[in-house]
Write a protein that holds these residues in place. Structure first.
Motif, short mmCIF file in Angstrom:
data_model
loop_
_atom_site.label_atom_id
_atom_site.label_comp_id
_atom_site.label_asym_id
_atom_site.label_seq_id
_atom_site.Cartn_x
_atom_site.Cartn_y
_atom_site.Cartn_z
N GLN A 158 0.86 -1.23 0.19
CA GLN A 158 0.12 0.18 -0.04
C GLN A 158 0.81 1.33 0.04
OE1 GLN A 158 -1.99 0.37 3.59
NE2 GLN A 158 -3.31 2.14 3.02
N TRP A 159 0.41 2.30 -1.01
CA TRP A 159 1.40 3.58 -0.88
C TRP A 159 0.75 4.50 -0.09
CZ3 TRP A 159 6.35 3.84 -2.06
CH2 TRP A 159 6.65 2.70 -2.77
N VAL A 160 0.97 5.33 0.76
CA VAL A 160 0.50 6.25 1.43
C VAL A 160 1.16 7.72 1.21
CG1 VAL A 160 -0.26 7.09 3.71
CG2 VAL A 160 -0.55 4.63 3.12
N SER A 161 0.23 8.73 0.83
CA SER A 161 0.62 9.95 1.07
C SER A 161 -0.12 11.15 1.67
CB SER A 161 1.07 10.71 -0.53
OG SER A 161 1.73 11.73 -0.60
N VAL A 162 0.55 11.77 2.77
CA VAL A 162 -0.33 12.65 3.37
C VAL A 162 0.46 14.06 3.50
CG1 VAL A 162 -1.70 10.75 4.68
CG2 VAL A 162 0.61 11.51 5.53
N GLN A 163 -0.30 14.90 3.61
CA GLN A 163 0.13 16.39 3.90
C GLN A 163 -0.74 17.09 4.85
OE1 GLN A 163 -0.40 18.92 0.63
NE2 GLN A 163 0.93 20.48 1.25
N ALA A 164 0.06 17.67 5.92
CA ALA A 164 -0.61 18.40 7.14
C ALA A 164 -0.35 19.77 6.97
CB ALA A 164 -0.12 17.78 8.32
N VAL A 165 -1.12 20.93 7.08
CA VAL A 165 -0.85 22.29 7.17
C VAL A 165 -1.37 22.94 8.23
CG1 VAL A 165 -0.72 24.45 6.08
CG2 VAL A 165 -0.33 22.41 4.61
N ALA A 166 -0.74 23.56 9.16
CA ALA A 166 -1.33 24.05 10.20
C ALA A 166 -2.30 25.52 9.89
CB ALA A 166 -0.28 24.70 11.28
N GLY A 167 -3.42 25.76 10.52
CA GLY A 167 -4.25 26.68 10.09
C GLY A 167 -3.66 28.12 10.28
N ASP A 168 -2.57 28.42 10.93
CA ASP A 168 -1.89 29.73 10.83
C ASP A 168 -0.62 29.50 9.84
OD1 ASP A 168 -0.15 27.99 12.43
OD2 ASP A 168 -0.08 29.52 14.18
N SER A 169 -0.28 28.38 9.31
CA SER A 169 0.67 28.21 8.45
C SER A 169 2.13 28.28 9.20
CB SER A 169 0.66 29.57 7.36
OG SER A 169 -0.50 29.21 6.54
N THR A 170 2.38 28.00 10.52
CA THR A 170 3.54 27.89 11.26
C THR A 170 4.19 26.72 10.74
OG1 THR A 170 2.49 27.41 13.27
CG2 THR A 170 2.86 29.89 12.80
N SER A 171 3.51 25.61 10.55
CA SER A 171 4.05 24.33 10.40
C SER A 171 3.28 23.55 9.34
CB SER A 171 4.08 23.40 11.55
OG SER A 171 2.59 23.31 12.15
N SER A 172 4.14 23.00 8.40
CA SER A 172 3.48 22.13 7.30
C SER A 172 4.52 21.02 6.99
CB SER A 172 3.32 22.88 6.29
OG SER A 172 4.33 23.43 5.75
N GLY A 173 4.15 19.82 6.32
CA GLY A 173 4.98 18.79 5.83
C GLY A 173 4.16 17.73 5.11
N VAL A 174 5.03 16.71 4.77
CA VAL A 174 4.34 15.69 3.95
C VAL A 174 5.07 14.63 4.43
CG1 VAL A 174 4.06 16.91 1.71
CG2 VAL A 174 6.04 15.77 2.24
N ALA A 175 4.51 13.31 4.32
CA ALA A 175 4.76 12.07 4.54
C ALA A 175 4.61 11.14 3.33
CB ALA A 175 4.57 11.36 5.70
N ASP A 176 5.35 10.35 2.71
CA ASP A 176 5.39 9.26 1.72
C ASP A 176 5.90 8.03 2.12
OD1 ASP A 176 3.90 11.12 -0.29
OD2 ASP A 176 5.87 12.04 -0.34
N PHE A 177 5.07 6.89 2.10
CA PHE A 177 5.67 5.58 2.66
C PHE A 177 4.95 4.61 1.99
CE2 PHE A 177 3.05 7.54 5.78
CZ PHE A 177 2.26 6.54 6.30
N ALA A 178 5.58 3.38 2.23
CA ALA A 178 5.00 2.17 1.65
C ALA A 178 4.71 1.42 2.92
CB ALA A 178 5.87 1.42 0.85
N VAL A 179 3.54 0.48 2.84
CA VAL A 179 2.73 -0.14 3.98
C VAL A 179 2.93 -1.67 3.56
CG1 VAL A 179 1.22 -0.53 5.47
CG2 VAL A 179 1.66 1.88 4.86
N THR A 180 3.41 -2.53 4.43
CA THR A 180 3.28 -3.86 3.95
C THR A 180 2.65 -4.81 5.45
OG1 THR A 180 5.73 -4.24 4.59
CG2 THR A 180 4.87 -4.05 2.24
N ARG A 181 2.16 -5.79 5.26
CA ARG A 181 1.93 -6.61 6.42
C ARG A 181 3.10 -7.26 7.00
NH1 ARG A 181 -3.07 -7.29 7.99
NH2 ARG A 181 -4.64 -6.68 6.84
N GLU A 182 3.16 -7.33 8.35
CA GLU A 182 4.46 -8.00 8.94
C GLU A 182 4.17 -8.28 10.47
OE1 GLU A 182 8.79 -6.37 10.62
OE2 GLU A 182 8.47 -6.23 8.26
N ARG A 183 4.36 -9.50 10.55
CA ARG A 183 4.20 -10.04 12.23
C ARG A 183 3.00 -9.56 12.99
NH1 ARG A 183 8.03 -8.06 15.21
NH2 ARG A 183 8.69 -6.47 13.74
#
Length: 104
Positions: free
Chosen positions: A2-27
């Protein structure tokens, strides 16, 4: 996988960023491999448990507070959902969309 891409931005724009990652089942849980990047301020990739449409607890997977810094993610979690949170000093944090992990 599974590929996941998420973005978060604070309402006052003081912080923001992205995360991109692959997900697999394990243990009996999930393996996340990818990166988190802060564009401004601090962002925190969190594994969460959902209950009635919101989450009450979380485990921090990876956090960064340096603008433009991309940090690697290689983590295992038993949680079924993830969220990227833009951290606001002295104010409310802002979440990305919450993504359910399937690994497939």
């Amino acid at each position: 996988m599974q590929w996941v891409s998420v973005q978060a931005v604070a309402g006052d724009s003081t912080s923001s960023g992205v995360a991109d990652f692959a997900v697999t089942r394990e243990r009996g849980g999930f393996r996340l491999i990818g990166y988190v990047r802060a564009d401004r301020g601090c962002v925190d990739l969190r594994a969460v448990n959902m209950h009635l449409g919101t989450y009450f607890s979380h485990d921090s997977i990876r956090r960064t507070c340096r603008a433009g810094q991309q940090v690697q993610v290689n983590a295992w979690t038993h949680h079924t959902d993830v969220v990227l949170t833009a951290i606001v000093d002295g104010g409310p944090d802002w979440d990305s969309k919450i993504v359910t992990l399937t690994g497939g």
